[in-house]
Design a protein around this motif. Structure first.
Motif, mmCIF file in Angstrom:
data_model
loop_
_atom_site.group_PDB
_atom_site.id
_atom_site.type_symbol
_atom_site.label_atom_id
_atom_site.label_comp_id
_atom_site.label_asym_id
_atom_site.label_seq_id
_atom_site.Cartn_x
_atom_site.Cartn_y
_atom_site.Cartn_z
ATOM 1 N N SER A 1 0.847 -1.189 0.000
ATOM 2 C CA SER A 1 0.000 0.000 0.000
ATOM 3 C C SER A 1 0.880 1.236 0.000
ATOM 4 O O SER A 1 2.030 1.205 0.461
ATOM 5 N N LEU A 2 0.335 2.313 -0.527
ATOM 6 C CA LEU A 2 1.084 3.558 -0.674
ATOM 7 C C LEU A 2 0.231 4.724 -0.181
ATOM 8 O O LEU A 2 -0.808 5.030 -0.784
ATOM 9 N N PRO A 3 0.641 5.383 0.905
ATOM 10 C CA PRO A 3 -0.076 6.591 1.326
ATOM 11 C C PRO A 3 0.140 7.717 0.309
ATOM 12 O O PRO A 3 1.274 7.967 -0.114
ATOM 13 N N VAL A 4 -0.941 8.346 -0.093
ATOM 14 C CA VAL A 4 -0.896 9.510 -0.981
ATOM 15 C C VAL A 4 -1.781 10.583 -0.357
ATOM 16 O O VAL A 4 -2.596 10.279 0.517
ATOM 17 N N PRO A 5 -1.655 11.829 -0.760
ATOM 18 C CA PRO A 5 -2.491 12.865 -0.160
ATOM 19 C C PRO A 5 -3.983 12.542 -0.299
ATOM 20 O O PRO A 5 -4.496 12.404 -1.397
ATOM 21 N N GLY A 6 -4.644 12.342 0.818
ATOM 22 C CA GLY A 6 -6.085 12.121 0.816
ATOM 23 C C GLY A 6 -6.529 10.680 0.678
ATOM 24 O O GLY A 6 -7.735 10.403 0.680
ATOM 25 N N ALA A 7 -5.593 9.729 0.559
ATOM 26 C CA ALA A 7 -5.999 8.339 0.350
ATOM 27 C C ALA A 7 -4.829 7.405 0.631
ATOM 28 O O ALA A 7 -3.702 7.841 0.897
ATOM 29 N N ASN A 8 -5.117 6.110 0.567
ATOM 30 C CA ASN A 8 -4.091 5.081 0.702
ATOM 31 C C ASN A 8 -4.324 4.064 -0.409
ATOM 32 O O ASN A 8 -5.397 3.454 -0.491
ATOM 33 N N LEU A 9 -3.337 3.888 -1.303
ATOM 34 C CA LEU A 9 -3.513 3.065 -2.490
ATOM 35 C C LEU A 9 -3.028 1.637 -2.264
ATOM 36 O O LEU A 9 -1.879 1.412 -1.881
ATOM 37 N N TYR A 10 -3.908 0.682 -2.542
ATOM 38 C CA TYR A 10 -3.537 -0.733 -2.573
ATOM 39 C C TYR A 10 -2.995 -1.048 -3.960
ATOM 40 O O TYR A 10 -3.585 -0.654 -4.972
ATOM 41 N N TYR A 11 -1.846 -1.782 -4.022
ATOM 42 C CA TYR A 11 -1.329 -2.142 -5.336
ATOM 43 C C TYR A 11 -0.691 -3.520 -5.323
ATOM 44 O O TYR A 11 -0.363 -4.076 -4.269
ATOM 45 N N GLU A 12 -0.537 -4.077 -6.531
ATOM 46 C CA GLU A 12 0.014 -5.405 -6.737
ATOM 47 C C GLU A 12 1.120 -5.347 -7.786
ATOM 48 O O GLU A 12 1.026 -4.557 -8.739
ATOM 49 N N VAL A 13 2.144 -6.185 -7.608
ATOM 50 C CA VAL A 13 3.262 -6.230 -8.555
ATOM 51 C C VAL A 13 3.507 -7.684 -8.941
ATOM 52 O O VAL A 13 3.595 -8.564 -8.079
ATOM 53 N N ARG A 14 3.630 -7.935 -10.256
ATOM 54 C CA ARG A 14 3.923 -9.264 -10.794
ATOM 55 C C ARG A 14 5.094 -9.171 -11.770
ATOM 56 O O ARG A 14 5.250 -8.158 -12.444
ATOM 57 N N GLY A 15 5.834 -10.256 -11.908
ATOM 58 C CA GLY A 15 6.777 -10.400 -13.000
ATOM 59 C C GLY A 15 8.061 -9.629 -12.835
ATOM 60 O O GLY A 15 8.417 -9.143 -11.765
ATOM 61 N N SER A 16 8.775 -9.502 -13.966
ATOM 62 C CA SER A 16 10.055 -8.798 -13.984
ATOM 63 C C SER A 16 10.260 -8.192 -15.369
ATOM 64 O O SER A 16 9.637 -8.616 -16.345
ATOM 65 N N GLY A 17 11.147 -7.204 -15.419
ATOM 66 C CA GLY A 17 11.392 -6.490 -16.670
ATOM 67 C C GLY A 17 10.959 -5.049 -16.543
ATOM 68 O O GLY A 17 10.726 -4.544 -15.438
#
Length: 294
Positions: free
Chosen positions: A8-24
């Motif tokens: 998750s990433l705190p940003v102004p006014g919100a908190n973003l959930y994110y996913e990362v796959r793979g490479s390159g």
């Protein structure tokens, strides 16, 4: 399913959930409408052999809560969210990312390319509903006023009814908007008519919960956004406009044609309709590989 790292990433006014796959090289996929990162799971899995694929729930949707009550959303704010996310996963101007966006996600991606061109190598805009570029823009402005009035007077259900009739798009999902895309159910729907498995049930519950935010706080303000065409032309970003082979004549398809014409090119044709990234993930991923730089 490929190995998925979540954060998750705190940003102004919100908190973003994110996913990362793979490479390159980094490839960021930006959602439209009421769906979230899960709507891109099939597409992301098929691209993770070539790219580090980043997907996320946009602010106010699913697992990316706002810090306060909902309010009308801004394409610029969502573009800045995407830029902060690129920074968080290590994107620099020396190694810029590729970006794909569907529907309102495409509009956000275009704004990202215009505002932060050093971070974006290529931007694929799949059926962005940039209705301000259409000759019948006054019709779409009137429809979005009607949607806003219906939301204020009768709530999300009434507003969605007005919106769906006004858009007149095919398929079972009417999560397509003036600022958004299909629900992503093409990637996540259960294979049978029986009870969905727990993961699918959770996706469906999140999608349903996103509907009010979408129709009340995204559709009306997003629909009036006009891409900064001059900034895109001079950005150095390779901008690719894309349409679905099965959505010819529908409003976002027409808007994509208008955008391509303004940018001096022709749109690339992708499998499926407005939500082809989910319903036809295999063929869609193959086409995206052809269009994106390696």
């Amino acid at each position: 399913m490929k190995h998925v790292k979540t954060d998750s990433l705190p940003v102004p006014g919100a908190n973003l959930y994110y996913e990362v796959r793979g490479s390159g090289p980094v490839l960021l996929l930006i959602c439209g409408g009421v769906y979230d990162a899960a709507g891109y799971a099939g597409l992301a899995d098929r691209l993770a052999d070539r790219y580090t694929v980043v997907t996320y729930d946009r602010r106010g949707n699913s697992r990316s809560p706002l810090d306060g009550p909902p309010e009308p959303q801004s394409i610029a704010v969502h573009a800045d969210d995407a830029n902060r996310l690129l920074t968080a996963v290590g994107v620099t101007e020396d190694e810029p990312a590729c970006v794909f966006g569907n529907s309102s996600g495409a509009v956000i991606g275009l704004e990202l390319a215009a505002r932060h061109p050093g971070r974006v190598r290529a931007m694929v805009a799949h059926e962005p509903p940039v209705f301000e570029l259409l000759p019948d823009r006054d019709h779409w402005r009137a429809l979005m006023r009607d949607v806003a009035d219906a939301f204020r007077e009768g709530g999300a259900g009434q507003a969605m009814g007005v919106f769906a009739v006004g858009m007149g798009m095919g398929g079972d999902d009417h999560g397509e908007d003036a600022g958004d895309g299909d629900t992503g159910q093409g990637a996540a729907a259960p294979a049978s008519q029986g009870e969905p498995d727990p993961e699918t049930a959770a996706i469906m519950a999140r999608t349903a919960a996103n509907m009010e935010f979408f129709i009340g706080y995204e559709v009306p303000p997003f629909s009036g956004h006009t891409p900064d065409l001059d900034a895109l032309r001079t950005s150095g970003v390779r901008v690719v406009t894309a349409v679905g082979e099965a959505s010819e004549g529908e409003p976002p398809y027409r808007a994509a044609l208008a955008l391509a014409e303004r940018l001096g090119g022709r749109p690339e044709v992708f499998p499926g309709d407005h939500g082809g990234f989910g319903a036809e993930a295999e063929a869609f991923a193959a086409r995206l590989r052809e269009v994106l730089p390696a």
